[in-house]
Design an enzyme around this catalytic site. Structure first.
Site, PDB file in Angstrom:
ATOM      1  N   SER A  90     -21.594  11.571  65.534  1.00 49.16           N
ATOM      2  CA  SER A  90     -22.335  12.411  64.586  1.00 49.16           C
ATOM      3  C   SER A  90     -22.645  13.771  65.204  1.00 49.16           C
ATOM      4  CB  SER A  90     -23.648  11.731  64.191  1.00 49.16           C
ATOM      5  OG  SER A  90     -24.540  11.745  65.298  1.00 49.16           O
ATOM      6  N   LYS A  91     -23.110  14.679  64.360  1.00 52.65           N
ATOM      7  CA  LYS A  91     -23.494  16.014  64.836  1.00 52.65           C
ATOM      8  C   LYS A  91     -24.613  15.894  65.873  1.00 52.65           C
ATOM      9  CE  LYS A  91     -25.259  20.482  63.253  1.00 52.65           C
ATOM     10  NZ  LYS A  91     -26.443  20.489  64.109  1.00 52.65           N
ATOM     11  N   ARG A  92     -25.497  14.937  65.664  1.00 46.54           N
ATOM     12  CA  ARG A  92     -26.613  14.745  66.591  1.00 46.54           C
ATOM     13  C   ARG A  92     -26.117  14.451  68.007  1.00 46.54           C
ATOM     14  NH1 ARG A  92     -28.902  10.978  63.928  1.00 46.54           N
ATOM     15  NH2 ARG A  92     -30.009  12.292  62.455  1.00 46.54           N
TER      16      ARG A  92
END
Length: 503
Positions: free
Chosen positions: A262-264
């Site tokens: 994910s972007k996180r």
């Protein structure tokens, strides 16, 4: 269905294109080109509530930068256009109604509140609510109502959805190129919504209709769509259409190997998860991109190709043409592929070594204001010497600044280590040796300096280490004779003299 291979990449314009989406597009592209087929871009924008301004152009720009451009798509070679689902919505209702006419679908008038009540009621009894064969006759739909009651509700403009009528007591045999044969008991399937009363289809109906009308032969998509395969198979059968072949790609996993990337994860570990920089039009937040972070598109593509696919050889570095030749869907793995930020840096470093020094010099000069007046040919020579130590073009200045300006300070630890009582005298003599090198080439400098060291009978390091410090300011950099040749005799002598004065 056509004999020519036709594949499609069908993202939703709900934000920037994730790196997992780029890999899906890449595998579609490689498969199409391997079989002299067509790679199609279709924008699946039926969910207008989630539409984000600028996303579609971002997707197109990203594919072009990654060197995997589409053969057909919005405003480009529209043989089966339009290629935006929002511009095709007039088609879907007609096909939804065909399914109702053939008994494969029905109108459902249940409100969101009544369905929520059913869910809670089931949960209180420890059960899961599924809208299908076992309860559909007890709910508010055209299977439970008479024809007249159904028509009255439609005439009154009541909200409805069209649901697929999933069969009872059947076993479906689904085929997937990567995963083999999958069997599904239809009793566990719910009656999925195909069409909403706002005039928009759900993904399932639009996807099948478009794939059929665009003559898609192979559907290559992420494994998150695997649970939808049973419905899609049944829809093809319900319409009486020939099915494409399906291949569901493994997930891209976090660097830890647990869970979807994910972007996180990128924010936390300091790497991009988007091909290009993205500025959110609503919040103004900027997300990093591989292009802006200094990655080469070829290296990124090479890295992504090997995330979930194995060529069956030890080869790791591929050109795009070699990837096309080697790619086989049968060699794509079933299990998820761990994203390794260090490995993509390794690929970038490898691709850096094969880049043209003149082209690298041009980019370096553009990004470094203090090099504006320097001859690009000289910059290219410097890059040829230092790029093997670089991963990004942004590394060049730290690795090469001493080629363009004399060091202002010396590394303290190195200075303390290499200086001794003989250093000042040796450096003063070396100044004279270098001044008298007649034809200032790498070979001549090396010959004269080495001859003098031999004659003096001192250790090589006693001279070469302080010399490197004088030229570079630190114990780093390429061959000192190469450095002297490039900066020139006068500059070399001046730098040695400065060290002597410091001592």
């Amino acid at each position: 269905m056509t004999d020519q291979v036709r594949v499609r990449f069908a993202p939703s314009p709900t934000g920037p294109l994730h790196i997992g989406g780029v890999r899906t597009a890449l595998y579609n592209y490689l498969f199409a080109k391997k079989h002299n087929g067509s790679f199609i871009l279709r924008i699946e924008d039926t969910d207008q509530n989630r539409y984000v301004e600028g996303s579609e152009q971002y997707i197109i720009d990203a594919l072009n930068w990654c060197q995997i451009p589409f053969d057909e798509g919005p405003e480009h070679n529209e043989k089966f256009g339009p290629y935006r689902q929002s511009e095709r919505k007039h088609l879907y209702q007609e096909y939804a109604e065909k399914l109702i006419a053939s008994g494969h679908a029905y109108y459902a008038f249940d409100t969101a509140e009544s369905l929520e009540h059913q869910r809670k009621n089931h949960e209180s009894k420890g059960k899961t609510f599924i809208y299908n064969w076992h309860n559909r006759k007890l709910l508010l739909n055209s299977l439970a109502l008479s024809k007249e009651e159904t028509q009255a509700k439609l005439d009154a403009g009541e909200d409805y959805v069209i649901r697929f009528k999933s069969p009872q007591d059947q076993t479906l045999h689904l085929k997937d190129i990567i995963r083999g044969e999958i069997t599904i008991d239809t009793n566990i399937l719910d009656d999925k919504v195909l069409f909403k009363s706002d005039g928009m289809p759900t993904y399932h109906l639009a996807n099948i209709v478009d794939d059929h009308l665009m003559e898609i032969t192979h559907v290559i998509r992420g494994e998150e769509w695997l649970p939808s395969l049973a419905l899609h198979y049944q829809l093809y059968d319900a319409f009486g259409w020939e099915k494409p072949q399906f291949a569901h790609l493994p997930l891209l996993l976090k660097p830890t190997g647990k869970g979807k990337l994910s972007k996180r994860d990128g924010d936390k570990l300091g790497f991009p998860v988007f091909p290009l920089e993205w500025k959110d039009p609503q919040t103004g937040d900027v997300s990093r991109g591989y292009r802006e972070d200094g990655y080469f598109a070829d290296g990124l593509i090479n890295f992504l190709a090997l995330l979930g696919w194995n060529p069956g050889t030890e080869q790791e570095q591929f050109s795009l043409e070699e990837l096309v030749d080697a790619f086989e869907l049968e060699r794509v793995h079933k299990s998820g592929a761990r994203f390794d930020p260090d490995k993509i840096k390794w690929f970038n470093h490898q691709y850096m070594q094969h880049q043209n020094d003149d082209e690298l010099a041009e980019i370096f000069q553009e990004n470094q204001p203090q090099l504006k007046a320097i001859d690009p040919g000289y910059i290219a020579l410097v890059i040829g010497l230092i790029k093997e130590r670089a991963t990004f073009i942004s590394d060049f200045w730290d690795l090469s600044s001493y080629f363009f300006e004399a060091p202002q300070v010396y590394d303290e630890k190195a200075f303390a280590k290499v200086m001794n009582k003989d250093t000042r005298e040796l450096m003063s003599e070396l100044e004279q040796v270098i001044t008298h090198v007649s034809d200032f080439t790498v070979k001549n400098i090396q010959t004269d300096v080495k001859a003098w060291i031999g004659k003096k009978g001192v250790g090589f390091g006693k001279v070469m280490q302080p010399l490197r410090l004088a030229l570079v300011g630190a114990m780093q950099g390429p061959d000192v004779f190469e450095i002297m040749f490039l900066i020139g005799k006068a500059e070399t002598v001046q730098r040695i003299d400065k060290l002597v004065q410091t001592l």
